[in-house]
Design an enzyme around this catalytic site. Structure first.
Site, PDB file in Angstrom:
ATOM      1  N   GLY A 171      -7.731 -11.104  -7.709  1.00 59.14           N
ATOM      2  CA  GLY A 171      -8.385 -10.591  -6.521  1.00 59.14           C
ATOM      3  C   GLY A 171      -9.395  -9.511  -6.875  1.00 59.14           C
ATOM      4  O   GLY A 171      -9.377  -8.962  -7.974  1.00 59.14           O
ATOM      5  N   CYS A 172     -10.274  -9.233  -5.927  1.00 60.39           N
ATOM      6  CA  CYS A 172     -11.354  -8.269  -6.188  1.00 60.39           C
ATOM      7  C   CYS A 172     -10.801  -6.861  -6.359  1.00 60.39           C
ATOM      8  O   CYS A 172     -11.079  -6.184  -7.362  1.00 60.39           O
ATOM      9  CB  CYS A 172     -12.394  -8.329  -5.085  1.00 60.39           C
ATOM     10  SG  CYS A 172     -11.752  -8.240  -3.406  1.00 60.39           S
ATOM     11  N   TYR A 173     -10.020  -6.384  -5.390  1.00 58.01           N
ATOM     12  CA  TYR A 173      -9.444  -5.047  -5.524  1.00 58.01           C
ATOM     13  C   TYR A 173      -8.595  -4.929  -6.784  1.00 58.01           C
ATOM     14  O   TYR A 173      -8.741  -3.966  -7.556  1.00 58.01           O
ATOM     15  CB  TYR A 173      -8.590  -4.703  -4.304  1.00 58.01           C
ATOM     16  CG  TYR A 173      -9.335  -4.401  -3.024  1.00 58.01           C
ATOM     17  CD1 TYR A 173     -10.288  -3.389  -2.957  1.00 58.01           C
ATOM     18  CD2 TYR A 173      -9.053  -5.103  -1.848  1.00 58.01           C
ATOM     19  CE1 TYR A 173     -10.945  -3.094  -1.766  1.00 58.01           C
ATOM     20  CE2 TYR A 173      -9.706  -4.810  -0.658  1.00 58.01           C
ATOM     21  CZ  TYR A 173     -10.645  -3.801  -0.615  1.00 58.01           C
ATOM     22  OH  TYR A 173     -11.276  -3.504   0.566  1.00 58.01           O
TER      23      TYR A 173
END
Lengths: 345, 345, 345, 345
Positions: free
Chosen positions: A148-150
């Site tokens: 995921g990005c975070y």
């Protein structure tokens, strides 16, 4: 040439995969599909691509993609497991940009996603596609769970500290700020232009689904269970995540010790750029690129380390990292197609 | 490999040349210079380039660049003539991104720029570097006057109509909207973030220096003197120009006739994309790219044609067009290094 | 105290009416309603109003509003005619912020709106609520058609010239730029934050429904039929319209003659502020206020006049003008509640 | 009517004082001054105020302001002490919006500001102008140190917890995000529109001058010395601060206990609005207003409390709070001139 397929090409990560792969010297995009636009030319769906591709979307059916060397899945969570299962069975390498394959513990998945899983038995075997941590496994894998990005920004920001055992693992606070593409292409009141422009909001404080993913990887790095407080925010900009990570050191450090730790850990990593207090990373400095810029700062007064970690959420936080994984899986130079694409300002 | 030099590398067009040339398969950036940063690494001046180049800036002295094949001048108006003269004398090909070489009539230059010219005798021989109009001359030239950003959007938007003699040449109104990079990197109250954000302003109504450049080229196309009303505006965005051009047709037309005219005129042009009323161009659709998107619309009620023409001011409006000119001058495929660089959103 | 009602309080103009009326010294908001939120507290629908009002929405039924002195209709076009008819019959004064009452010629309404009209016989009697032109009629009226946002900026920008007969009436080109609140609160792909941010687009070139409204009023001013070319654009900002109006003068003028014409025409108007070429209006300078800032510029070279006219689309372009009309209709000082509300930056 | 003066009227806080005081029913602005614009009409300096005021700036000399009832000082730090001393001696009430009077310990001032202080003996007697904490002292004071913008959001967010002794005081992490007006009107590369637009940056991590101010007040609330980690960020928006505050609870709490604590503490405060996890504050919801919106969230998993606290940095974070203080000092209703000025969106 590598024959690549993209399932779920309508969203921002799908569109970003097109941008990167059209420009990739060893790849030809062989097939693309989405739920809503089967039969449509890609350049009608993504109007900025007019003149760049003649691709026409096919149906979302794994059988349409079995002649690809690699398929990227950019579909909503819950939708990728079945597709991945079928493609892997047909010998196609798969990179899943969604969340379905990231959590190795099925109970954790069910708790945070409130959903059954279509292929739970694969979870212990999937590889978490963060090349800076799992390069060797990725090279040998046929199924990658793209991070995921975070989590990408948070894990890369903390990895050197946890690996070195320099911090109190119960003291981690991650404050993340994301551009609005991170919330996807679905129309919502929060991302309606007049309501988001010149505005700023926190959301899902302490309750975002990326939390267990971050904790899984930090625990692996620390060699003990780690819980974090993760606070995400939406910022009135398109791309970029900036995570400000605060953590208590074990005992007293110095800026020198801190810098050495990060330089040593990342000394061979092309996509990690280290910065410092006088030069704190801006999200704009990585826009369009696969870089993660990191600045670790020692705060003598409070005995805390503050790490600022920055990525483009659509590139290192999604599609660029997926291409980096593809390069590794298919034996191409890891930076191929990803080197000179910062666009500023 | 082509050895390229950039003089004036500090500003936005200089930075954009770096982006495009670092990614160009037939070019090596050999030398760079700017007035303010001699001796400094480029990656300190342009922090987003950390890790992408080891170039160090040299002094602005033409003699430092005589071993280049081509030199781009991205310096303020008035500063390029002398440099160009010296470089051309040394056999180096020159592309001037500034205004000094664009106006063939020295009197017009002096009137609008209120300045003497350091090399007036060259003006009748310079080539106006708009490849869609002057490709053959560019191929043979050693000194190119790279067009201004507003003129590029306006001239490409009107060229088919004027060439075909379809419009009343005294009826041209050009309303242009530019992103703030068009105003340059110099700090001004107008471009201070809080004053420009969420704001919009007209400026230099009927009085902008790009006016005579537009008129020169439209007159050449029409075969008669053309005066235009040109109204520029600043928009709270970074990149992009959208020109809305309104002109009275000679007699009655139809949308079909109009579309045919544009399709015929631009049928071989890679960087021109034609759109229409149902699909009016957005500046974001050309962001980062060398495209010019054009939509001509027939307004039956008023007998007017409205043309919407869109470019990225830093690419087709400056550095991208300069690279396109370089490709032509040095015998490289015209689209080389310029094909897949739209970034959206 | 004036008892005011608002029907259609959910949208941006409804919300803006609340802001202005809550702060109005002679008004109490007596009733509010919307289609979607009957029974809900207004401060839940408009979260920024928490603590400012205890109002609860009632059903959209004219009978709920017959004890009001004045009712504002902020409903989609087609929905206000029936409500207005019922309220007027009950002796309630009505200000319709929608388009239903603006066009005096039913045929023109039907052509541009492609719809039947629920109360066509009222059209010849409605008063067009632009106080700078129709103050005397407004004072005596019980039903006001509140002008559209674009028409307000365009008509106020041109009125002095047309009244004075100084321009060629077949030469009018209106290029308007609007903030995104002008497109309303309905979610659309065009106003999704990532797609609109840092972007700019033209839309409905030569085909926007505000065109006949502009032409109706300009024709009345000129005393002859006037057709215009009207080109609207969406700008990545929240509030504000800037119209750049270009028109051919009859014969030769001077800047002095032009300035005198505007100063004379608007010498008693509190909400009109005249500016000039050295001081061209910014939309931000009228943000939150009921001002219309106008700068007329004489272009000697082309014999054209360029007028830049700026408003806040939600205030002078909608709700502020509606309050100004209310003040006039109900015998309150015209500027009451509207004087000191510019917010900058 | 209260005769008010403003020294330092050129900047954003000066301009905001003008907006609020022009609209204040009990105030007349008597004198204004700034270093750079003496002799100029205010409406030339602040172009949005054209038509709203005829004030002409006088010199910055305390003697020009001795006939005022109250004077607001909006000058750079270091410049207000001498002015305040002279005005107080002349019996004029003073509200200093700068930093000079905020720190009661001169040593702390000197350490963080690296400057001598012109009036150190006054420091122990100044009143910190946060009405929610010091209302009684403000009413009796003649010299107010108006709080900084970041401290206002942080202290109001934490006060109930510290007062109640519910948290571990060595665990406080404050992550603050500010609009760019917070960085002032001085032109800098960081606030140049193209470099800040669509961008996000951390700055002065662990080293911002508002840190000791926060610590001073939190220590007073806790009754023991408190150190905090304070991380500020610049956000591409004009107004607003959002502080995300993370702190470890003493033992186990519940959301109910937390909500009760805040509701009790702020039950009489007009300008504090409590929200919750389902309704996390947006900066836009307080835009233009003197509100501070606060949402405390209990995170069961980690035993932490996360508080989201939001203000408009120019209003509750500066000029609005100054007017609130003036109202208290001069015996006017505390909310006068400050009630209905949220502007959305």
């Amino acid at each position: 040439m590598i024959k690549a397929g993209i399932i779920g090409v309508t969203g921002y990560t799908g569109s970003e995969l097109l941008r990167l792969l059209l420009n990739h010297p060893q790849v030809i995009i062989h097939k693309v599909a989405s739920r809503s636009n089967a039969g449509q030319p890609v350049s009608l769906v993504h109007k900025h691509l007019l003149g760049q591709t003649d691709l026409v979307e096919c149906d979302i059916d794994a059988r349409n993609f079995t002649d690809c060397d690699v398929v990227f899945l950019a579909v909503p969570h819950g939708a990728s497991s079945a597709l991945a299962k079928e493609l892997v069975a047909a010998g196609v390498k798969v990179i899943d940009l969604g969340a379905d394959m990231r959590l190795r513990d099925i109970a954790v998945y069910q708790k945070w996603y409130q959903a059954e899983h279509a292929w739970p038995e694969i979870l212990p075997q999937t590889v978490y596609g963060l090349p800076e941590l799992y390069r060797e496994e990725i090279v040998k894998s046929i199924l990658i769970a793209n991070p995921g990005c975070y989590p990408t920004s948070a894990i890369l920001g903390l990895a050197p500290l946890l690996k070195a055992g320099m911090v109190q693992t119960d003291s981690i606070v991650i404050d993340s700020k994301s551009g609005v593409t991170g919330a996807g292409k679905t129309l919502t009141p929060q991302s309606h232009f007049p309501d988001m422009n010149d505005n700023l909001a926190a959301y899902k404080i302490g309750a975002h689904r990326h939390t267990p993913e971050i904790e899984q990887e930090l625990s692996a790095l620390a060699g003990e269970p780690v819980l974090v407080t993760f606070n995400p925010h939406l910022i009135p900009m398109n791309r970029g995540i900036l995570s400000t990570i605060t953590v208590k050191a074990k005992g007293t450090l110095s800026q020198k010790v801190l810098d050495d730790c990060y330089q040593e850990f990342y000394r061979h990593e092309y996509f990690i750029r280290l910065r410092n207090q006088d030069n704190l990373p801006n999200t704009k400095w990585v826009q369009g690129s696969n870089y993660c810029d990191i600045a670790p700062v020692w705060d003598e007064r409070t005995g805390r380390i503050i790490v600022v970690s920055v990525i483009d959420n659509l590139v290192k936080g999604a599609s660029g990292q997926a291409v980096q994984n593809m390069n590794l899986m298919l034996g191409v130079e890891e930076t191929s197609g990803l080197k000179y694409n910062v666009i500023y300002p």
